[in-house]
Design a protein around this motif. Structure first.
Motif, PDB file in Angstrom:
ATOM      1  N   THR A 359     -12.088 -23.694  24.241  1.00  0.00           N
ATOM      2  CA  THR A 359     -13.338 -23.034  23.868  1.00  0.00           C
ATOM      3  C   THR A 359     -13.098 -21.883  22.900  1.00  0.00           C
ATOM      4  OG1 THR A 359     -14.057 -23.518  26.131  1.00  0.00           O
ATOM      5  CG2 THR A 359     -15.455 -22.059  24.831  1.00  0.00           C
ATOM      6  N   ALA A 360     -12.027 -21.114  23.148  1.00  0.00           N
ATOM      7  CA  ALA A 360     -11.735 -19.937  22.333  1.00  0.00           C
ATOM      8  C   ALA A 360     -11.456 -20.281  20.877  1.00  0.00           C
ATOM      9  CB  ALA A 360     -10.539 -19.179  22.925  1.00  0.00           C
ATOM     10  N   SER A 371     -26.341 -17.473  19.749  1.00  0.00           N
ATOM     11  CA  SER A 371     -26.349 -17.990  21.124  1.00  0.00           C
ATOM     12  C   SER A 371     -24.937 -18.089  21.670  1.00  0.00           C
ATOM     13  CB  SER A 371     -27.008 -19.376  21.159  1.00  0.00           C
ATOM     14  OG  SER A 371     -28.292 -19.348  20.588  1.00  0.00           O
ATOM     15  N   PRO A 372     -24.765 -17.916  22.984  1.00  0.00           N
ATOM     16  CA  PRO A 372     -23.436 -18.106  23.576  1.00  0.00           C
ATOM     17  C   PRO A 372     -23.011 -19.565  23.487  1.00  0.00           C
ATOM     18  CG  PRO A 372     -25.096 -17.843  25.288  1.00  0.00           C
ATOM     19  CD  PRO A 372     -25.778 -17.555  23.998  1.00  0.00           C
ATOM     20  N   TYR A 373     -21.707 -19.799  23.393  1.00  0.00           N
ATOM     21  CA  TYR A 373     -21.181 -21.157  23.344  1.00  0.00           C
ATOM     22  C   TYR A 373     -20.497 -21.459  24.671  1.00  0.00           C
ATOM     23  CZ  TYR A 373     -18.315 -25.177  22.084  1.00  0.00           C
ATOM     24  OH  TYR A 373     -17.726 -26.421  22.056  1.00  0.00           O
ATOM     25  N   TYR A 374     -20.851 -22.605  25.257  1.00  0.00           N
ATOM     26  CA  TYR A 374     -20.268 -23.029  26.529  1.00  0.00           C
ATOM     27  C   TYR A 374     -19.518 -24.339  26.325  1.00  0.00           C
ATOM     28  CZ  TYR A 374     -24.139 -20.010  28.104  1.00  0.00           C
ATOM     29  OH  TYR A 374     -25.016 -18.979  28.280  1.00  0.00           O
ATOM     30  N   GLN A 375     -18.415 -24.511  27.061  1.00  0.00           N
ATOM     31  CA  GLN A 375     -17.654 -25.758  26.939  1.00  0.00           C
ATOM     32  C   GLN A 375     -16.840 -26.009  28.202  1.00  0.00           C
ATOM     33  OE1 GLN A 375     -15.398 -26.697  23.218  1.00  0.00           O
ATOM     34  NE2 GLN A 375     -13.615 -26.832  24.580  1.00  0.00           N
ATOM     35  N   LEU A 376     -16.692 -27.276  28.538  1.00  0.00           N
ATOM     36  CA  LEU A 376     -15.771 -27.723  29.577  1.00  0.00           C
ATOM     37  C   LEU A 376     -14.521 -28.254  28.889  1.00  0.00           C
ATOM     38  CD1 LEU A 376     -18.295 -29.635  31.845  1.00  0.00           C
ATOM     39  CD2 LEU A 376     -17.066 -27.564  32.495  1.00  0.00           C
ATOM     40  N   THR A 381      -3.702 -28.531  33.904  1.00  0.00           N
ATOM     41  CA  THR A 381      -3.796 -27.818  35.190  1.00  0.00           C
ATOM     42  C   THR A 381      -5.201 -27.835  35.765  1.00  0.00           C
ATOM     43  OG1 THR A 381      -4.117 -25.718  34.000  1.00  0.00           O
ATOM     44  CG2 THR A 381      -1.871 -26.278  34.658  1.00  0.00           C
ATOM     45  N   GLY A 382      -6.078 -28.657  35.205  1.00  0.00           N
ATOM     46  CA  GLY A 382      -7.427 -28.770  35.747  1.00  0.00           C
ATOM     47  C   GLY A 382      -8.492 -28.630  34.682  1.00  0.00           C
ATOM     48  N   THR A 383      -9.736 -28.760  35.100  1.00  0.00           N
ATOM     49  CA  THR A 383     -10.870 -28.615  34.191  1.00  0.00           C
ATOM     50  C   THR A 383     -11.455 -27.215  34.326  1.00  0.00           C
ATOM     51  OG1 THR A 383     -11.412 -30.966  34.284  1.00  0.00           O
ATOM     52  CG2 THR A 383     -13.165 -29.481  33.595  1.00  0.00           C
ATOM     53  N   PHE A 384     -11.679 -26.571  33.178  1.00  0.00           N
ATOM     54  CA  PHE A 384     -12.188 -25.208  33.162  1.00  0.00           C
ATOM     55  C   PHE A 384     -13.455 -25.131  32.325  1.00  0.00           C
ATOM     56  CE2 PHE A 384      -7.703 -24.941  34.021  1.00  0.00           C
ATOM     57  CZ  PHE A 384      -7.620 -23.978  35.016  1.00  0.00           C
ATOM     58  N   TRP A 385     -14.416 -24.343  32.822  1.00  0.00           N
ATOM     59  CA  TRP A 385     -15.629 -24.035  32.064  1.00  0.00           C
ATOM     60  C   TRP A 385     -15.430 -22.671  31.429  1.00  0.00           C
ATOM     61  CZ3 TRP A 385     -18.804 -19.776  32.547  1.00  0.00           C
ATOM     62  CH2 TRP A 385     -20.029 -19.836  31.900  1.00  0.00           C
ATOM     63  N   ALA A 419     -20.941 -30.026  26.066  1.00  0.00           N
ATOM     64  CA  ALA A 419     -19.748 -29.898  25.210  1.00  0.00           C
ATOM     65  C   ALA A 419     -18.500 -30.006  26.077  1.00  0.00           C
ATOM     66  CB  ALA A 419     -19.781 -28.566  24.483  1.00  0.00           C
ATOM     67  N   ARG A 420     -17.626 -30.911  25.721  1.00  0.00           N
ATOM     68  CA  ARG A 420     -16.413 -31.133  26.527  1.00  0.00           C
ATOM     69  C   ARG A 420     -15.271 -31.573  25.622  1.00  0.00           C
ATOM     70  NH1 ARG A 420     -16.737 -33.264  32.554  1.00  0.00           N
ATOM     71  NH2 ARG A 420     -14.578 -32.900  33.196  1.00  0.00           N
ATOM     72  N   SER A 421     -14.084 -31.081  25.910  1.00  0.00           N
ATOM     73  CA  SER A 421     -12.919 -31.476  25.119  1.00  0.00           C
ATOM     74  C   SER A 421     -11.732 -31.691  26.050  1.00  0.00           C
ATOM     75  CB  SER A 421     -12.586 -30.419  24.069  1.00  0.00           C
ATOM     76  OG  SER A 421     -12.153 -29.229  24.700  1.00  0.00           O
ATOM     77  N   VAL A 422     -10.682 -32.272  25.490  1.00  0.00           N
ATOM     78  CA  VAL A 422      -9.468 -32.556  26.258  1.00  0.00           C
ATOM     79  C   VAL A 422      -8.296 -31.868  25.573  1.00  0.00           C
ATOM     80  CG1 VAL A 422      -7.894 -34.325  27.098  1.00  0.00           C
ATOM     81  CG2 VAL A 422     -10.363 -34.765  27.064  1.00  0.00           C
ATOM     82  N   SER A 423      -7.528 -31.112  26.339  1.00  0.00           N
ATOM     83  CA  SER A 423      -6.329 -30.452  25.818  1.00  0.00           C
ATOM     84  C   SER A 423      -5.110 -30.961  26.572  1.00  0.00           C
ATOM     85  CB  SER A 423      -6.440 -28.934  25.990  1.00  0.00           C
ATOM     86  OG  SER A 423      -5.202 -28.306  25.752  1.00  0.00           O
TER      87      SER A 423
END
Length: 485
Positions: A359-360, A371-376, A381-385, A419-423
């Motif tokens: 997200t950063a 507007s604020p931006y939100y993402q999963l 090590t897991g899924t973070f919002w 909004a979702r991404s994979v790292s």
């Protein structure tokens, strides 16, 4: 109110080895212990391998089943030399050294001979020693940063003694609660015996200068549109209240900076009022850094920092914070929620490249800056919002982000984001390695010229106060000191 102390964090690795040692000494199988405490054998195995922090009630059951006291079960001493070696290797494999070197994990089980286990632990210690010995001045700063971050994580970034200082100062000036006004800030300075002087010629390397001999605090006459005029004054006040002296080393300098920033934020967002505001928002499932910012009239970064101070202690929420430069490098960060920041072999994170899918980093590509931006984000090590905003500065743009594990997203505004991404970081194939086609085309036909930062060669500038021109400060004080009577 007396400051509270934070109990030491439970060492799940040592606990797991103690449970395994006691179980095998009594001739019990995983199935037998599991049946006795009402858990599956697989759950007991997870507990013995140190992958889970159990509840107090479960530990009480385990202690009773193994016929030991709870205190004996929770002893911090490994039960044997073999167990101590296993704990050391497991801890190393979960730490930054193995990750940075790309060394695959070794299964630490009964099949691993003790002499091989001993050799691996000794090898790790020697590599760590060599890295430490050859570290130059910048590495001193990185080690100090890593150590300070460990301290902050151990106490959930909550400092009860600093909260008490803030509480007493606010009470002494009859602060009615809620946001601290600029007048209220000046009242605190007056209570401490200081007069305020706004000048045009403040030394360029300082945010404020305190004349302790004459009880004066000098502040810049011109206020930046992006800064809070209360912050420099509160930070000057904090240094005085906390009795700071010239820092002995970089670690001391960093500690003082964290303490002054913390106390300033605790005055701007008093613990009692801020906690009540956040608890109400959590109950209504509308936690928001923007709302906290607006309610107490502080910059977004200040609200984000303050949220991390109170989130775990008062809301029961693990959390992480990041400030990332537009170039993608990590400026500062905090976590106690299991997110894995990029780090070097010594555990330092400052200056490390952040995954492009986090997200950063993604927020820099969003056109809507209002507007604020939100993402999963799905990570190893897991899924973070996470919620993030971009702010400007003289050094370029920075994103300021606050996040929590997916299991806690239900308390926040923005939880419904799509909004979702994979790292896959730290796997280099995630975002650090260029596509094969591009690499083939350009690897031997290009030479970029990097833009070095001034701090690359000297993390701790000459002088007791890093980055400050002491001569300039003394000349300034001479110009402004009141005439001797």
């Amino acid at each position: 109110m007396a400051p509270t102390t934070t109990p030491p964090a439970l060492d799940t690795l040592v606990l797991g080895r103690r449970i395994r040692h006691l179980r095998t000494a009594r001739g019990m199988t995983l199935d037998e212990l599991g049946a006795a405490i009402g858990r599956a054998a697989s759950q007991v195995s997870v507990l013995e391998n140190g992958h889970r922090e159990p509840s107090l009630s479960l530990l009480t059951q385990v202690a009773a089943t193994l016929d030991v006291t709870l205190a004996e079960l929770l002893s911090t001493e490994p039960p044997s030399r073999r167990a101590a070696l296993e704990v050391e290797l497991e801890r190393a494999q979960r730490g930054p050294l193995f990750a940075s070197l790309g060394i695959p994990a070794v299964k630490v089980g009964k099949s691993l001979p003790t002499d091989a286990l001993d050799a691996l632990v000794r090898l790790k210690a020697e590599v760590q020693r060599l890295l430490t010995e050859t570290a130059a001045t910048p590495e001193e700063a990185r080690r100090a940063n890593a150590e300070l971050r460990r301290t902050m994580r151990a106490q959930d970034n909550y400092f009860p003694d600093l909260e008490e200082h803030a509480r007493r100062l606010l009470a002494a000036t009859n602060h009615p609660g809620g946001p601290l006004s600029q007048r209220g800030t000046a009242d605190i300075a007056a209570h401490l015996g200081f007069t305020l002087h706004y000048v045009h010629d403040l030394p360029h390397s300082t945010r404020s200068v305190t004349d302790l001999a004459n009880g004066r605090i000098y502040l810049p006459h011109r206020i930046s549109a992006t800064s809070d005029p209360r912050s420099p004054l509160l930070q000057a006040i904090a240094s005085h209240v906390l009795g700071h002296t010239e820092p002995k080393d970089y670690g001391d300098f960093l500690r003082q900076r964290v303490e002054t920033n913390y106390l300033a934020a605790a005055l701007l967002l008093p613990e009692e009022g801020t906690t009540a505001f956040l608890l109400e928002a959590k109950a209504e499932r509308r936690l928001s850094i923007e709302d906290l910012r607006d309610a107490f009239a502080v910059p977004y970064e200040t609200a984000a920092h303050r949220f991390t101070n109170l989130a775990t202690r008062h809301l029961g929420l693990p959390v992480h914070f990041m400030k990332v430069h537009e170039s993608g490098t990590l400026h500062k960060a905090y976590e106690n929620d299991g997110v894995r920041f990029p780090s070097d072999a010594l555990g330092a994170i400052e200056g490390q490249p952040v995954c492009k899918h986090w997200t950063a980093r993604m927020v820099f590509g969003i056109a809507d800056r209002f507007s604020p931006y939100y993402q999963l984000t799905d990570t190893p090590t897991g899924t973070f919002w996470c919620t993030s905003r971009v702010q400007g500065s003289s050094e370029g743009e920075f994103s300021v982000s606050v996040g929590v594990p997916f299991s806690h997203v239900r308390w926040f505004r923005g939880r419904e984001t799509t909004a979702r991404s994979v790292s896959r970081c730290p796997d280099a194939s995630c975002c650090r390695q260029p596509p094969t086609e591009l690499a083939t085309r350009w690897a031997d036909k290009s030479w970029p010229s990097a833009r070095p930062h001034a701090s690359t060669l000297a993390a701790l500038p000459t002088g007791a106060f890093p980055g400050v021109d002491t001569t300039e400060v003394y000349q300034f004080l001479d110009r402004h000191a009141p005439a001797a009577s």
